[in-house]
Design an enzyme around this catalytic site. Structure first.
Site, short mmCIF file in Angstrom:
data_model
loop_
_atom_site.label_atom_id
_atom_site.label_comp_id
_atom_site.label_asym_id
_atom_site.label_seq_id
_atom_site.Cartn_x
_atom_site.Cartn_y
_atom_site.Cartn_z
CE LYS A 67 7.43 3.31 4.34
NZ LYS A 67 6.39 2.43 5.18
CG ASP A 103 4.86 -0.87 4.60
OD1 ASP A 103 5.76 -1.31 4.99
OD2 ASP A 103 5.01 0.19 4.13
#
Ligand code: ATR
Length: 280
Positions: A67, A103
């Protein structure tokens, strides 16, 4: 017509629920696209990202451990992905790769819609200061939370997070004494650590009680009821597991790629079914 491609990139990747969730949504809306599972080692990442510029690729999800590492290989970041310092969604637009992070939005939507909790002006405690905590703390700060106390085993990591996001985030160690100062007035407590993935683990030091009036959230979705959530229930608190955050981040990514409203109920059901099949 070319069948378009999407996927999730991580290492390892075989346990990801994203293929089941997204394929169900694509099929329901009749979108001619296939969502794949891309197991990419760290040393392959740069070459792999370049390949996303192929005309049949709509984009990709990015998961652990890529990420942050993926950022230098992208053409652009959204302001939110930049603030978080992590990307979970890449969008391919005419040869350009844009990094986004859903997210944060997924967490806040789950908090609002499933937890009935509006973060603005509220006091929250986060346990953990890793990648997930960064997205959640940034989202809560963005939503106008009054205070976000980040407790981490390694205090330095919490301090870096607080320095990066500034007020209202403050750093604390994950100790009984420090928690005694922040937990009693917390309106929401969130476990973002990986303690709880294995049955019986909890991030809380022994004897620390959760506030009965708070909403207690664990972003872990498997097991669905962690020890942390069971102890919160026993203390009288309302609880929320992590499956909603997973589904809502997927829904947000889906809309970015396809421009269509995500069929959330279908995605939820696909996630539940994939989880059940895994533990069967
Ligand atoms: P993620 O991207 O999923 O957040 P990560 O970046 O590896 O994963 O972060 C894991 C987090 O869980 C960290 O906050 C870690 O604490 P440290 O920074 O002190 O290592 C926390 N963590 C992992 N296992 C833990 C445990 N048994 N008790 C408390 N915290 C734990």
């Amino acid at each position: 017509m070319t069948t378009m491609r999407l996927g999730v990139c991580g290492y390892p990747i075989k346990h990801s629920l994203s293929p089941a969730i997204h394929q169900a949504a694509l099929d329901t809306l009749g979108i001619d696209a296939r969502y794949e599972r891309w197991e990419i080692r760290p040393e392959q990442l740069q070459t792999w990202v370049a390949g996303l510029r192929a005309p049949d690729i709509l984009g990709s999800n990015i998961t652990v451990p890529h990420k942050e590492a993926v950022i230098p290989f992208l053409d652009e970041l959204t302001p939110l992905a930049r603030a978080i310092g992590a990307v979970n969604t890449i969008v391919h637009r005419e040869g350009r790769l844009i990094g986004d992070n859903t997210d944060a939005a997924g967490f806040v939507r789950s908090l609002r819609e499933e937890g009935g909790f509006e973060p603005q002006g509220r006091r929250l405690v986060l346990l953990g200061a890793g990648g997930a905590a960064r997205a959640i703390a940034a989202a809560l700060a963005w939503e106008g939370a009054a205070s976000i106390a980040v407790h981490n085993r390694g205090l330095e990591r919490a301090e870096r997070l607080a320095a990066h996001l500034g007020s209202p985030v403050r750093a604390f160690p994950l100790t009984t004494e420090a928690l005694a100062a922040t937990l009693p007035s917390a309106e929401c407590v969130v476990n973002t650590t990986s303690a709880g993935l294995r049955e019986g683990e909890t991030p809380l030091p022994a004897g620390v009680a959760l506030p009965p009036g708070a909403l207690v959230v664990d972003i872990i979705y498997n097991p669905p009821r962690t020890r942390f959530l069971r102890e919160a229930e026993a203390a009288g608190a309302r609880t929320l597991g992590g499956l909603g955050m997973l589904v809502y981040q997927a829904a947000a990514s889906f809309t970015i790629w396809t421009g269509r409203e995500a069929p959330v109920a279908v995605m939820y059901e696909a996630a539940r079914r994939a989880l059940a099949a895994r533990s069967a």
